[in-house]
Design an enzyme around this catalytic site. Structure first.
Site, mmCIF file in Angstrom:
data_model
loop_
_atom_site.group_PDB
_atom_site.id
_atom_site.type_symbol
_atom_site.label_atom_id
_atom_site.label_comp_id
_atom_site.label_asym_id
_atom_site.label_seq_id
_atom_site.Cartn_x
_atom_site.Cartn_y
_atom_site.Cartn_z
ATOM 1 N N ASP A 67 -29.897 38.177 -52.547
ATOM 2 C CA ASP A 67 -29.943 37.209 -51.454
ATOM 3 C C ASP A 67 -28.552 36.811 -50.947
ATOM 4 O OD1 ASP A 67 -29.272 35.879 -53.799
ATOM 5 O OD2 ASP A 67 -31.130 34.748 -53.900
ATOM 6 N N ASN A 135 -37.252 25.320 -60.098
ATOM 7 C CA ASN A 135 -38.614 25.264 -59.566
ATOM 8 C C ASN A 135 -39.337 26.612 -59.675
ATOM 9 O OD1 ASN A 135 -37.297 26.783 -57.654
ATOM 10 N ND2 ASN A 135 -37.543 25.336 -55.972
ATOM 11 N N HIS A 137 -38.132 29.548 -58.689
ATOM 12 C CA HIS A 137 -37.842 30.546 -57.658
ATOM 13 C C HIS A 137 -37.112 31.751 -58.257
ATOM 14 C CE1 HIS A 137 -33.799 28.488 -56.509
ATOM 15 N NE2 HIS A 137 -33.496 29.639 -57.063
ATOM 16 N N GLU A 142 -38.808 30.643 -52.688
ATOM 17 C CA GLU A 142 -39.159 29.300 -53.118
ATOM 18 C C GLU A 142 -40.663 29.188 -53.382
ATOM 19 O OE1 GLU A 142 -36.964 27.424 -54.054
ATOM 20 O OE2 GLU A 142 -35.539 26.729 -52.559
HETATM 21 C C1 GLP Z 1 -29.841 30.698 -56.835
HETATM 22 C C2 GLP Z 1 -30.018 32.203 -56.698
HETATM 23 C C3 GLP Z 1 -30.986 32.720 -57.737
HETATM 24 C C4 GLP Z 1 -30.600 32.186 -59.100
HETATM 25 C C5 GLP Z 1 -30.675 30.689 -59.107
HETATM 26 C C6 GLP Z 1 -30.320 30.039 -60.427
HETATM 27 O O1 GLP Z 1 -30.870 30.002 -56.251
HETATM 28 N N1 GLP Z 1 -30.473 32.601 -55.420
HETATM 29 O O2 GLP Z 1 -30.992 34.131 -57.715
HETATM 30 O O3 GLP Z 1 -31.454 32.711 -60.064
HETATM 31 O O4 GLP Z 1 -29.756 30.232 -58.141
HETATM 32 O O5 GLP Z 1 -28.985 29.727 -60.464
HETATM 33 P P1 GLP Z 1 -28.168 29.108 -61.670
HETATM 34 O O6 GLP Z 1 -27.922 30.232 -62.592
HETATM 35 O O7 GLP Z 1 -26.941 28.592 -61.035
HETATM 36 O O8 GLP Z 1 -29.030 28.048 -62.257
#
Ligand code: GLP
Length: 233
Positions: A67, A135, A137, A142
């Site tokens: 993404d 959440n 995702h 989402e």
């Molecule tokens: C973002 C990314 C996800 C990732 C998530 C968790 O939303 N798009 O791919 O898994 O963050 O991030 P963190 O590791 O900072 O908790």
């Protein structure tokens, strides 16, 4: 679902890196799906460490990131492309032409998403690395995302905006269908903040309000967790 629980985030990420390296050794031209976020920093550090020890080469690997924020490009410090350049790509021998990324600066987002999907269809991921949002995702899919969704623009939810410093309101993301298409998936989750999401992923009902619950249906998923993320299992 195979679940591996390790002492802390560093050990979890090292384990994920070793499994990734094993796949690259088996297939040097591996098609690898990559994720961003705080959890992944230690994973990329481990990959770089093993690369520096000449234990792995990424020269033939193709990478597809999950993404990107809408409106952000390579030069913006908050873009995922910038994150990947600094944490991994500039430190290893991957070739620029083998790095595939959603262009957050695209003037025609629909076209960009369609083209990415075409590339994904042509290059089925051998291994997809995933993090997870609080959440549930995956990528930026989402809660409420259709399990059949493909690459598209999406509005980010409140907890996601809070958790990601510098986040934009919208992002481009691979769809759930694209993610699930990978032959093998490794999801890394660390910290107490992810415990509910992990419990719902593993034990919850498969439903679109918890995007990660779809992983229960995939035949080759490994969850690599630290003790805190696994604390509600
Ligand atoms: C973002 C990314 C996800 C990732 C998530 C968790 O939303 N798009 O791919 O898994 O963050 O991030 P963190 O590791 O900072 O908790």
């Amino acid at each position: 679902m195979k679940i591996i629980i390790l002492k802390n985030g560093k050990e979890a990420c090292e384990k994920a890196a070793l499994l990734t390296i094993k796949e690259i050794k088996k297939k040097p031209n591996l098609v690898l799906g990559l994720a961003t976020g705080k959890t992944m920093i230690s994973f990329y550090n481990s990959l770089v460490k093993h690369f520096n020890k000449k234990e792995v080469s990424f020269f033939k690997v193709k990478s597809f990131n999950l993404d990107e924020y809408d409106g952000l490009g390579k030069d913006d410090k908050n873009s995922f492309r910038h994150y990947m350049d600094k944490k991994l790509f500039e430190k290893i021998d991957i070739r620029e032409e083998n790095i595939f990324f959603l262009d957050g600066k695209s003037k025609n987002v629909n076209k960009t998403c369609k083209e990415y999907d075409k590339l994904l269809n042509k290059n089925r991921r051998d291994l997809q690395i995933l993090g997870i949002g609080r959440n549930g995702h995956i990528g930026f899919n989402e809660p409420g995302s259709n399990f059949k969704s493909k690459t598209r623009k999406i509005r980010l939810g409140r907890s996601t905006l809070k958790d990601n410093r510098g986040a934009k309101k919208f992002a481009l993301t691979m769809g759930i269908k694209d993610i699930i298409d990978a032959k093998k998936i490794i999801l890394i989750a660390t910290g107490r903040g992810k415990a509910d999401a992990i419990m719902n992923t593993v034990k919850g009902k498969i439903n679109e309000n918890v995007p990660s619950s779809i992983l229960q249906k995939h035949k080759n998923v490994i969850l690599i967790l630290d003790k805190s993320a696994a604390s509600k299992l």
